[in-house]
Design a protein around this motif. Structure first.
Motif, PDB file in Angstrom:
ATOM      1  N   PHE A 181      90.732  25.899  27.768  1.00  0.00           N
ATOM      2  CA  PHE A 181      90.534  26.618  29.031  1.00  0.00           C
ATOM      3  C   PHE A 181      90.780  28.110  28.855  1.00  0.00           C
ATOM      4  O   PHE A 181      90.138  28.928  29.491  1.00  0.00           O
ATOM      5  N   TYR A 210      91.281  31.058  41.643  1.00  0.00           N
ATOM      6  CA  TYR A 210      92.710  30.732  41.738  1.00  0.00           C
ATOM      7  C   TYR A 210      93.186  31.015  43.164  1.00  0.00           C
ATOM      8  O   TYR A 210      93.016  32.132  43.661  1.00  0.00           O
ATOM      9  N   HIS A 216      97.290  28.266  40.749  1.00  0.00           N
ATOM     10  CA  HIS A 216      96.566  27.005  40.922  1.00  0.00           C
ATOM     11  C   HIS A 216      95.069  27.245  41.111  1.00  0.00           C
ATOM     12  O   HIS A 216      94.683  28.029  41.987  1.00  0.00           O
ATOM     13  N   PRO A 217      94.244  26.552  40.331  1.00  0.00           N
ATOM     14  CA  PRO A 217      92.801  26.712  40.477  1.00  0.00           C
ATOM     15  C   PRO A 217      92.301  26.200  41.832  1.00  0.00           C
ATOM     16  O   PRO A 217      92.834  25.231  42.378  1.00  0.00           O
ATOM     17  N   THR A 218      91.272  26.853  42.334  1.00  0.00           N
ATOM     18  CA  THR A 218      90.588  26.422  43.550  1.00  0.00           C
ATOM     19  C   THR A 218      89.558  25.356  43.172  1.00  0.00           C
ATOM     20  O   THR A 218      89.401  25.011  41.997  1.00  0.00           O
ATOM     21  N   ILE A 219      88.813  24.898  44.152  1.00  0.00           N
ATOM     22  CA  ILE A 219      87.721  23.967  43.869  1.00  0.00           C
ATOM     23  C   ILE A 219      86.719  24.623  42.921  1.00  0.00           C
ATOM     24  O   ILE A 219      86.243  23.993  41.980  1.00  0.00           O
ATOM     25  N   GLY A 270      87.398  26.911  40.747  1.00  0.00           N
ATOM     26  CA  GLY A 270      88.049  26.952  39.438  1.00  0.00           C
ATOM     27  C   GLY A 270      87.962  25.614  38.729  1.00  0.00           C
ATOM     28  O   GLY A 270      87.671  25.544  37.525  1.00  0.00           O
ATOM     29  N   HIS A 271      88.192  24.546  39.475  1.00  0.00           N
ATOM     30  CA  HIS A 271      88.088  23.209  38.887  1.00  0.00           C
ATOM     31  C   HIS A 271      86.651  22.896  38.462  1.00  0.00           C
ATOM     32  O   HIS A 271      86.444  22.151  37.499  1.00  0.00           O
ATOM     33  N   ALA A 272      85.677  23.462  39.172  1.00  0.00           N
ATOM     34  CA  ALA A 272      84.280  23.250  38.788  1.00  0.00           C
ATOM     35  C   ALA A 272      83.987  23.863  37.420  1.00  0.00           C
ATOM     36  O   ALA A 272      83.112  23.386  36.696  1.00  0.00           O
ATOM     37  N   LEU A 301      86.602  24.264  35.073  1.00  0.00           N
ATOM     38  CA  LEU A 301      87.481  23.531  34.158  1.00  0.00           C
ATOM     39  C   LEU A 301      86.962  22.130  33.842  1.00  0.00           C
ATOM     40  O   LEU A 301      87.104  21.646  32.706  1.00  0.00           O
ATOM     41  N   GLY A 302      86.374  21.474  34.827  1.00  0.00           N
ATOM     42  CA  GLY A 302      85.935  20.084  34.663  1.00  0.00           C
ATOM     43  C   GLY A 302      85.024  19.847  33.473  1.00  0.00           C
ATOM     44  O   GLY A 302      85.294  18.957  32.642  1.00  0.00           O
TER      45      GLY A 302
END
Length: 135
Positions: free
Chosen positions: A91, A109, A114-117, A119-121, A123-124
């Motif tokens: 990452f 973030y 903490h990542p936002t949605i 951010g997770h998109a 990271l995923g």
């Protein structure tokens, strides 16, 4: 650890544990001790479940004062020693969410940690590719 080990007692085609940890521990312990503890944890899980594949996520940046000064050497130590992991979701190498200043971007973030949605998109797919790489 015992809860994780008991989960893997069931026979699966391939057992994979994804580990993304360290934001709190790294800051308090320092890079070398944090990575030594992470290595110990991973090797113990591998010993408890023969054939277990460990995929590590590198530490994400933060806006917390001094955190990235610990995160960057910790990530370097993790990547330099593949003896305790089978795959890496790097990452920290992603220019959108992984750079030191990226955590200040409120699109990715929510609070500098903490990542936002969104951010997770980002990271995923990085995590998914690392997991698929060990299957």
């Amino acid at each position: 650890a015992s809860g994780v080990d008991s989960f893997f007692k069931y026979k699966h085609t391939t057992n994979v544990e994804f580990v993304l940890i360290g934001a709190n521990d790294a800051m308090g312990l320092g890079a070398a001790t944090f990575v030594a503890n992470l290595k110990s944890y991973c090797l113990a899980r591998k010993a408890a479940t023969p054939g277990l594949k460990i995929v590590l996520g590198t530490l994400l940046p933060q806006t917390t004062a001094g955190f990235n000064a610990v995160r960057n050497p910790a990530n370097a130590l993790i990547k330099a020693d593949p003896s305790f992991w089978d795959g890496i979701a790097d990452f920290g190498a992603d220019p959108t969410v992984g750079c030191d200043s990226c955590a200040a971007n409120t699109t990715f973030y929510s609070d500098g940690v903490h990542p936002t949605i969104a951010g997770h998109a980002v990271l995923g797919p990085i995590a998914q590719a690392a997991i698929q790489g060990v299957l």
